[in-house]
Design a protein around this motif. Structure first.
Motif, PDB file in Angstrom:
ATOM      1  N   VAL A 192      44.503  35.168  34.106  1.00 36.90           N
ATOM      2  CA  VAL A 192      43.753  35.513  34.437  1.00 36.90           C
ATOM      3  C   VAL A 192      42.441  34.757  34.198  1.00 36.90           C
ATOM      4  O   VAL A 192      41.678  35.530  33.222  1.00 36.90           O
ATOM      5  N   ASN A 217      44.038  49.355  40.027  1.00 37.86           N
ATOM      6  CA  ASN A 217      44.893  48.191  40.383  1.00 37.86           C
ATOM      7  C   ASN A 217      43.951  46.872  40.657  1.00 37.86           C
ATOM      8  O   ASN A 217      44.400  46.014  40.293  1.00 37.86           O
ATOM      9  N   TYR A 218      42.423  47.362  40.394  1.00 40.65           N
ATOM     10  CA  TYR A 218      41.587  45.624  40.184  1.00 40.65           C
ATOM     11  C   TYR A 218      40.705  45.642  39.501  1.00 40.65           C
ATOM     12  O   TYR A 218      40.053  44.610  38.916  1.00 40.65           O
ATOM     13  N   TYR A 238      41.624  43.580  36.186  1.00 43.38           N
ATOM     14  CA  TYR A 238      40.791  42.242  36.278  1.00 43.38           C
ATOM     15  C   TYR A 238      39.810  41.766  35.533  1.00 43.38           C
ATOM     16  O   TYR A 238      39.069  43.154  36.876  1.00 43.38           O
ATOM     17  N   VAL A 256      37.647  37.413  39.126  1.00 44.56           N
ATOM     18  CA  VAL A 256      38.109  37.768  40.175  1.00 44.56           C
ATOM     19  C   VAL A 256      38.231  37.328  41.184  1.00 44.56           C
ATOM     20  O   VAL A 256      38.803  36.645  42.611  1.00 44.56           O
ATOM     21  N   TYR A 257      36.540  38.378  41.003  1.00 43.22           N
ATOM     22  CA  TYR A 257      36.717  38.751  42.927  1.00 43.22           C
ATOM     23  C   TYR A 257      34.940  38.149  43.107  1.00 43.22           C
ATOM     24  O   TYR A 257      35.117  36.683  41.854  1.00 43.22           O
TER      25      TYR A 257
END
Lengths: 262, 329, 293
Positions: free
Chosen positions: A53, A188-189, A192, A196-197
């Motif tokens: 990722v 959940n977020y 990562y 990624v964002y």
């Protein structure tokens, strides 16, 4: 000193009490394992398919994940009362804190012991150990000190988040959705890497310092100099302290408001 | 220095009114509709150390609000509360060290622990020196007879036993003032008696100020030497029990049994309330005529077989006072 | 002197008392009208603007936004030939987050009611508990669809893009599938709630339920990315029908034949789990009347 004796005694008594509820204790641990287990499986499935990722591999991501779990586990060992704070308010037990000659936060902390925090700590330590075995660094004294700083900083931020929620429960009766918000973001977020964002999100979670629990410190610790903003990692203990104090102030403000509104 | 000094005390609540419907909900968000609800309206009183005060009022009268301001839970809107020279909500911890509280409807004990263990926790909460703690605990054990159940977990105690333990806890740290909110609620007659006797004894022994809020007027009669009545935010009576009786309790009821029925029963200075068969009930004001004069008059005029004098019950008097103000309980 | 015992009481102390068949004669009935009223009530209650609702709406929006980012970034490096387009992935991720009602309110309430003993009152009510709760949840779900799913979906549609079905057949299949997935999810929640009769802390069971569903229904990770070997098994489980199947239909990604097969499977699971729920309820009632709550 009496305050410490009080803390020690109330923890002892709660441990004694939970022996009577042994089944619930094991169920609690079971729940924690399921919670983390499924997240982890989801991560493995994702990585099995995509490989990595934003150029963070499985072990680095596991490290990230372990960081979050460990900071939470460490925090909840002493802060379980704050986590359950809404219950105190809604059952009218908060008033009793006001007529006792101790600081309110201290009484809240004494009020609840979370034994399953050891399962959080155990599992996360395992994950971090496993991940670090496959990575390219050694646990020198420097690294250990740095790691401790990361954990302390992360725990302080988690504490600040819980205080924020506790403060809001003075005003909001149904805090369910808010709890869900905080938990899902983290579980959940934030597992990562922040990269990624898009930029907007990155700034959001830097200013509202969730990224300082896992991403920034991990980037620095693991030497990911290619990662966006990795230099911020070393400030995570400071950020943690500042955020915690800020949220504590807000919580005190909320308590005073409660006293004037009734 | 007075134990408690209340000056022009006000508490006005701000209540948000919810508008109906979807549009109403939106309107609530933008500009909430807030109405002011005064609970306590500029009351004044002072209480000396060692007094036993019954503080009563119907629900919504401002009674609990006052107590909350006295204990430091609530901040006054206006006015001043000074307890032993300290403002309770400004110096919360300093005030808390010298007060005790007992809630009839809520427990401060730990549910699964034996009361002995709860007591031990209280020692640390109030930082009581070991010897003084031991002395106080022993005294409480004796006065309230806690020996028989001190190792039973609280959840297995009867209500009476639990209340005795709760009350004991409130006194371990030698508080100057103890607030009791409905301490005898739900208890049987014997348990109530025990608790009332205890409060009288402890007040006599230690000169502790006792503030009692209750709906059971027997509690007040048995324990308190002073009565403060509040209604709709105002104090409508503040004085000794005797003073209350003299002001409101001057009516008496005399029940007499005649040898034979008298249809046109009449007596001067009193009112015939009921006349059925051979039983007659007469109401009179003792300020107007004394009981003995009245009985004398009656026995002169009629052949009285038996008579009984009824003192008014405080409960009825208090209820009467509130009802005359248009309050229904 | 022996007083005569009431009919049905077994005079022998050795065999336990078993209720006669007659006891089932007056089992309660729920009329359509009552059902509709309950739905309406629950719907209206949930439309009250509260801080909680707003926070829920904003957090769903945030989650959708974050999910879209994560998956598009991941997917951008590896677009699968036989897999979804980016738009379809976005649509999937958006809907998966908000359409499936994994957690339902009544589960928490049930725990409190069992602990306090209040639940005993349900035994004498004329309406069976399961239908009562179902009606309430239907009301809440409709409110959720209108006040949460629709606004968010529209927002994504206008700002980014959404793959919207145009064939009426698929739309119909989608609606049917959503209904079935709702019933399955309700039954699962019902069984979870009933566990409160035997376990004092529902927290762990609820987590187990929620996480299993989220993982195996494709909410955490779209089922396209699961290891190919595991897929056939997962698709047989009831969980896949909760999110993956309906959304596939929305995306018009399955053939009509396969769709009918999946719907039939959903229906079968729905019936099975509902029956399990009914069975558990009868056990719970037994437990309650023997132990007294």
């Amino acid at each position: 000193m009496h305050a410490l004796q009080l803390y020690y005694k109330s923890m002892l008594l709660q441990m004694k009490r939970s022996r009577q509820y042994r089944f619930n204790f094991y169920m609690g641990i079971f729940g924690v394992i399921i919670l983390y287990g499924t997240q982890f499986i989801a991560l493995r499935i994702t990585l099995a398919y995509f490989g990595e990722v934003v150029s963070w591999d499985m072990y680095e991501l596991a490290f990230l994940y372990g960081l979050w779990m460990l900071t939470y586990g460490v925090l909840i060992t002493v802060f379980a009362g704050v986590r359950d704070f809404a219950g105190f308010i809604h059952r009218g037990e908060f008033d009793v804190f006001l007529i006792r000659p101790h600081g309110i936060l201290w009484q809240v902390m004494c009020g609840r012991l979370e034994l399953t925090s050891w399962s959080h700590i155990g599992v996360s330590t395992g994950i971090i150990a496993w991940a670090s075995m496959h990575m390219d660094f050694t646990w020198s004294l420097n690294k250990v000190v740095e790691f401790t700083g990361i954990i302390v900083g992360g725990a302080l931020i988690q504490g600040g988040l819980l205080l924020l929620w506790a403060a809001l429960s003075f005003w909001i009766i149904q805090t369910g959705n808010f709890v869900n918000l905080g938990w899902t973001i983290n579980a959940n977020y934030m597992t990562y890497p922040l990269t990624v964002y898009d930029t907007g999100i990155r700034y959001l979670f830097t200013l509202f310092p969730m990224a300082f629990i896992t991403y920034y410190p991990a980037a620095t610790f693991l030497g990911r100099t290619d990662s966006w903003g990795y230099q911020l990692g070393m400030y995570s203990p400071l950020v943690g302290l500042a955020f915690f104090l800020l949220m504590y102030g807000f919580w005190r403000f909320a308590a005073r408001f409660y006293q004037s509104a009734g | 220095m007075n134990a408690i000094e209340v000056t022009d005390l006000w508490k006005v609540y701000e209540i948000k009114q919810h508008r109906k419907g979807l549009m109403g909900g939106l309107h609530d968000l933008i500009r909430p509709h807030i109405i002011e609800k005064p609970a306590v309206r500029g009351i004044n009183f002072s209480i000396q150390q060692g007094e036993t005060v019954g503080y009563i009022g119907p629900n919504g009268s401002g009674k609990s609000t006052t107590i909350k301001m006295l204990t430091g839970i609530l901040t006054p809107t206006r006015g001043q509360v000074i307890v032993r020279g300290v403002e309770p909500n400004r110096q919360r911890q300093a005030n808390a060290a010298h007060i005790g509280a007992v809630f009839g409807q809520r427990t401060q004990l730990w549910w699964d622990l034996a009361i002995r263990e709860s007591f031990d926790l209280f020692r640390h909460i109030y930082r009581i020196p070991a010897q003084r703690f031991k002395d106080n605990v022993d005294r409480m054990y004796n006065l309230l007879q806690l020996h028989s159940f001190d190792s039973t977990p609280v959840r297995q105690l009867s209500l009476g036993q639990r209340m005795r333990a709760e009350i004991a806890c409130a006194f371990f740290h030698d508080p100057a003032i103890v607030y009791l909110d409905e301490p005898t609620i739900g208890l049987d007659v014997i348990a109530k008696e025990q608790i009332r006797a205890f409060l009288r004894d402890i007040n006599r022994e230690l000169n502790t100020t006792i503030i009692l809020t209750t709906h059971d007027m027997e509690d007040i009669e048995q324990v308190c030497n002073r009565l403060i009545m509040i209604d709709d935010g105002h104090i409508i009576f503040d004085g000794g029990m005797q003073q209350f009786m003299d002001t409101y309790g001057t009516e008496r009821m005399l029940s007499i049994e005649l040898e034979s029925q008298v249809s046109d029963f009449y007596v001067e200075g009193a009112k015939v309330v009921a006349n059925e068969g051979k039983q007659v009930r007469i109401m009179f004001n003792k300020a107007d005529i004394s009981a003995s004069r009245l009985i004398g008059q009656l026995t002169e005029r009629y052949s009285v077989k038996d008579c009984q004098l009824q003192e008014p019950k405080i409960e009825h008097l208090i209820r009467g006072v509130y009802e005359s103000r248009g309050v229904t309980a | 002197m022996n007083a005569s015992l009431p009919v049905g009481i077994n005079p022998s102390p050795k065999t336990p008392y078993r209720p006669t068949q007659q006891a089932h004669h007056n089992s309660p009935r729920m009329t359509l009208a009552t059902f509709a009223v309950l739905i309406r009530q629950a719907f209206l209650q949930s439309t009250v603007f509260r801080a909680n609702y707003l926070i829920g709406l904003l957090s769903d929006l945030l989650f959708v936004y974050l999910s879209i980012q994560v998956w598009t970034v991941l997917y951008s490096n590896q677009i699968l030939e036989s897999g979804p387009t980016t738009i379809q992935l976005i649509t999937y991720v958006t809907l998966a987050r908000i359409v499936a009602p994994v957690d339902m309110e009544f589960v928490q309430n049930m725990q409190q009611r069992v602990l306090s003993g209040e639940i005993a009152g349900e035994l004498i009510k004329p309406i069976p508990l399961s239908w009562f709760l179902l009606a309430q949840e239907v009301g809440r779900y409709i409110s959720r669809l209108l006040l949460r799913v629709l606004p968010i979906a529209l927002l994504v549609f206008f700002t980014i893009s959404l793959s919207v079905p145009d064939s009426p057949i698929y739309i119909l299949l989608f609606v049917v599938s959503i209904i079935l997935s709702f019933i399955i999810m309700f039954s699962i929640n019902y069984i979870t709630a009933l566990a409160a009769f035997w376990i004092t802390q529902l927290f762990s069971i609820n987590v187990l339920k929620g996480q299993t569903v989220r993982l195996l229904s494709g909410i955490l990770v779209p089922l396209w990315f699961f290891p190919a070997a595991a897929l056939p098994v997962i698709e047989l489980l009831p969980f896949a029908s909760i999110a993956f199947v309906p959304i596939q239909l929305f995306l018009e990604e399955i053939s009509i034949v396969k769709a009918c097969y999946s719907l039939a499977l959903q229906l079968a699971w729905g019936i099975i789990i509902w029956q399990i729920g009914r069975w558990m309820w009868s056990r719970a009632v037994r437990q309650l009347s023997i132990n007294g709550g």
